[in-house]
Write a protein that holds these residues in place. Structure first.
Motif, short mmCIF file in Angstrom:
data_model
loop_
_atom_site.label_atom_id
_atom_site.label_comp_id
_atom_site.label_asym_id
_atom_site.label_seq_id
_atom_site.Cartn_x
_atom_site.Cartn_y
_atom_site.Cartn_z
N GLU A 272 -27.12 35.42 -95.95
CA GLU A 272 -27.70 34.20 -95.03
C GLU A 272 -26.33 33.45 -94.47
OE1 GLU A 272 -30.83 33.25 -94.19
OE2 GLU A 272 -31.56 34.83 -95.28
N TYR A 273 -26.43 33.56 -93.14
CA TYR A 273 -25.55 32.69 -92.24
C TYR A 273 -26.19 31.56 -91.64
CZ TYR A 273 -22.21 36.66 -92.93
OH TYR A 273 -21.43 37.71 -93.58
N ASN A 296 -17.84 32.39 -90.58
CA ASN A 296 -18.42 31.01 -90.68
C ASN A 296 -18.07 30.02 -89.74
OD1 ASN A 296 -16.23 30.83 -92.19
ND2 ASN A 296 -17.00 29.27 -93.63
N ARG A 297 -18.62 29.15 -89.56
CA ARG A 297 -18.30 27.90 -88.46
C ARG A 297 -17.06 27.48 -88.76
NH1 ARG A 297 -22.00 24.06 -84.56
NH2 ARG A 297 -20.15 23.07 -83.92
N HIS A 298 -16.72 27.41 -90.16
CA HIS A 298 -15.41 26.78 -90.62
C HIS A 298 -14.29 27.70 -90.25
CE1 HIS A 298 -16.86 23.28 -93.24
NE2 HIS A 298 -17.36 22.95 -92.05
#
Length: 744
Positions: A272-273, A296-298
């Motif tokens: 899950e992203y 991931n966004r970070h």
């Protein structure tokens, strides 16, 4: 008597050298006349036979372009593959791409830039065998790409993916939902293009029967608009999607199109992203397996997935994690057995690793307290990897070879400076581009086994000879100890430098994460400007502080979550220490920079108001809240999570500290660092009742160039420097003139 004769010869030699260096560099030399321009090799491509290479050449007399083939060993031209003189439909072409068998080539013409890397153009397929020419599409398109078998060309038109059968001429439309500022298929959005540095978001598999592509849904991404003033009565607007830090990004999804079945499947991974990017896709040697990198966004967790195109199942083979961020690169290389080569900073320095097809580590290929700076490729026949590194000092670059098992490392380049290689297709040879602070670019043919010189291809002795007529100074490399770190530095002093006198100091820096300005390489255009300023009586210095690159991950990533804190501290402290030198006037120290460097110079003037007398900021970020999501959040997370990091170190929040002279410059059509940054900073300065100078260049982008623009900009900056730092120089000159008049 012999000694006297020898002395006279030496004196004559020195006098001759000094007499030769009589001309002074002008801004027109740099920005108008191209006096110091060096020659280079454009669009070099190694032919599949490994014995020849092609180059795109331009004939100034006929104003035509050609693809010429050269022999590696003799360096002589073998033939002209195609010339625009023989093509009625194309008066010129600006780029070319071969099919795998090199029997066809895509020729680009009428290209018009969209953003930094992207362009629209008319593209033709030229058949080398029968000399036929086929226009791929009547409309302008993007990123035409041959299928591996050379029978098709995929491309993007108006945000939709297409491919053309080159035998039948039939064009098939793969996607239909593409729409400007909403849906993009097979081409990246603005922020991916700028920060992940790629445009083509589709890829053919080895059997030419599948196309993987990324779909961008940017419907919810906020729009940014720029006025374009042009020459008409009413201005127009450029409106595009631009996700600023903390705002909505494009929703991305990965798809595989089956050419034979004409069906599209959406790829699903079993993880899950919530908010993520897909910065790279690449088919493996197995035509049924696609690799995809999800981050991931970070951007501190990068996952490498292997996707079975037949079953649509995904297997996670590698997961990279870092407390700060993980760099995305183009270094992923698949071997015949689908094991792969990968680069990582996981041991504290960027190095090369070898994994099996399931992601199990086989071995770390390179090791040491130094960085691999470029990965060139893998020679399967000799089981050898070729790469570039800073093992010979962080300001230098050398080319190396090493066995896949990490043994038999060989330094292939001999000269100290910056070496960069372009290998032949079979890795028999490499063309080395070498330059240093004292040697303009040289192109040589070298052996890939020993690195030994085979033949010189091209030098820039003519440019060096031209420069020898001008008054110049040596660029002196050293280190300066600041905050328990030895920081790389260069300095340029006036040619007639006198240590008993004092000189004003102008500092230049960029300082962005992983960047480098202190490097042993030939002059950029700015270096000639610094030479000109030096001959007017200034000392110029550049210091790469903490956060810059090629000295290990810890040094680079210390600025995480606080961009502009440690970097500014280092520049202020370096300026203080330089100001303590007996030949530098501590009351006349200035600093300048562009983009991140403009962000820095603004901060340095505001926070270091007792050190810096003036600053120039060109196209600066004035608050990280105004900049894009991918770049900013990589180093700062989101403003919602890191409010103090964003605000404590942004110039816009420190305008009340301004005491010195400040010049603020921006282009009104800057799609990267928006004019908004300068407008908001200007308003903050006005409300704080702080005087400053500024200039906005109409319809100019982040590079602020075109026509007379660069010359105008550098005249403005030079005048500002003379007005703010050069007052004593001018007074001394006036005094000397008056004394001469009195004596006369």
């Amino acid at each position: 008597m012999k000694h006297i004769k020898f002395f006279l010869l030496i004196s004559l030699f020195v006098t001759t050298i000094l007499a030769a260096q009589t001309e002074t560099i002008t801004l027109e030399d740099i920005w108008k006349d191209g006096t110091f321009r060096t020659e280079r090799m454009d669009a070099l491509h190694s032919m599949a036979n490994g014995q020849e290479y092609s180059v795109l050449n331009f004939d100034r007399e006929t104003k035509s372009t050609s693809i010429d083939i050269y022999d590696y060993k003799t360096l002589e031209k073998v033939k002209t593959l195609v010339s625009s003189l023989n093509l009625e439909a194309i008066p010129y072409f600006t780029n070319y791409t071969f099919s795998n068998d090199e029997n066809q080539v895509i020729l680009a013409t009428n290209e018009e830039a969209i953003y930094r890397h992207s362009a629209l153009g008319n593209y033709y397929v030229y058949n080398v065998i029968n000399a036929s020419l086929d226009l791929i599409s009547e409309d302008k398109i993007q990123e035409p790409t041959f299928s591996p078998d050379g029978k098709k060309v995929a491309f993007v038109k108006e945000n939709n993916l297409y491919y053309k059968d080159l035998n039948s001429g039939e064009i098939t439309q793969v996607t239909t939902d593409g729409k400007k500022n909403e849906i993009i298929n097979g081409i990246t959005d603005w922020v991916y293009e700028e920060e992940f540095a790629f445009v083509r978001a589709f890829d053919w598999n080895a059997d030419s029967d599948k196309i993987a592509f990324i779909r961008f849904d940017e419907t919810n991404v906020p729009e940014f608009s720029m006025d374009v003033y042009g020459s008409e009565l009413y201005q127009t607007q450029q409106v595009f999607k631009y996700p600023k830090a903390g705002e909505a990004n494009s929703n991305v999804s990965l798809h595989i199109y089956n050419v034979n079945e004409k069906t599209t499947n959406k790829v699903k991974v079993n993880k899950e992203y919530k908010d993520f990017y897909i910065p790279r896709i690449k088919w493996t040697n197995n035509p049924d397996f696609l690799s995809a990198q999800y981050i991931n966004r970070h951007q501190n967790e990068l996952d490498l997935w292997m996707i079975n195109a037949k079953t649509n199942k995904a297997n996670l083979v590698l997961a990279e994690k870092d407390e700060a961020y993980v760099d995305v690169t183009d270094n992923l290389t698949f071997l015949k057995d689908n094991s792969f080569i990968w680069t990582s900073e996981k041991d504290g320095y960027n190095h090369i690793y070898h994994y099996d097809k399931n992601g199990k580590l086989i071995n770390q290929v390179t090791k040491g307290n130094w960085e691999v700076t470029s990965y060139y490729g893998y020679d399967e026949n000799k089981n050898t990897i070729f790469y570039q590194s800073v093992e010979n000092g962080s300001i230098n670059r050398d080319v190396y070879s090493i066995n896949l098992n990490g043994r038999n490392k060989t330094r292939l380049t001999k000269s100290e400076g910056t070496n960069d290689a372009a290998f032949s297709a079979d890795f028999s040879f490499f063309i080395n581009t070498f330059s240093s602070a004292t040697t303009p670019p040289e192109y040589t043919l070298n052996s890939s086994e020993s690195g030994n010189l085979i033949k010189s291809i091209k030098d820039n002795d003519k440019a060096a000879q031209i420069l020898s007529d001008y008054i110049t100074s040596k660029k002196e490399f050293s280190t300066i100890h600041v905050k328990d770190n030895d920081l790389n530095m260069w300095m340029i002093k006036p040619a007639n430098f006198d240590a008993s006198k004092t000189y004003p100091l102008l500092m230049y820096q960029y300082s962005g994460p992983g960047s480098q300005q202190v490097a042993n390489r030939w002059n950029s255009a700015n270096d000639y400007w610094y030479q000109q300023l030096a001959q007017e009586g200034y000392i110029i210095a550049c210091v790469d502080g903490r956060g810059t690159g090629f000295k290990g991950a810890e040094f680079k990533k210390v600025t995480q979550n606080e961009l502009g804190k440690y970097e500014v501290e280092d520049q202020i402290q370096a300026a203080k220490q330089l100001g303590d030198l007996p030949y530098i006037d501590a009351s006349r120290i200035g600093i300048w920079g562009w983009s991140f460097g403009g962000f820095m110079s603004s901060n340095c003037l505001f926070k270091g108001n007792d050190v810096f007398k003036m600053a120039i900021a060109v196209a600066p970020v004035s608050s990280w809240r105004f900049y894009d999501s991918i770049y900013t959040e990589r180093y700062m997370t989101t403003p919602q999570e890191n409010e103090s990091g964003y605000d404590d170190n942004s110039p816009i929040n420190h305008v009340d500290k301004l005491k010195g002279d400040f010049l603020l410059v921006h282009g009104s059509a800057d799609d990267n660092v928006h004019l908004q940054n300068t407008m908001r900073l200007a308003e903050a300065l006005i409300q704080a009742d702080k005087q400053f100078d500024w200039a906005v260049y109409p319809d100019k982008n982040h590079g602020i160039y075109g026509g007379n623009t660069r010359l105008h900009l550098y005249k403005k900056m030079t005048h500002f420097i003379n007005e703010t730092l050069g007052d004593k120089i001018q007074k001394e000159d006036e005094t000397n003139v008056n004394q001469v008049k009195i004596k006369g």
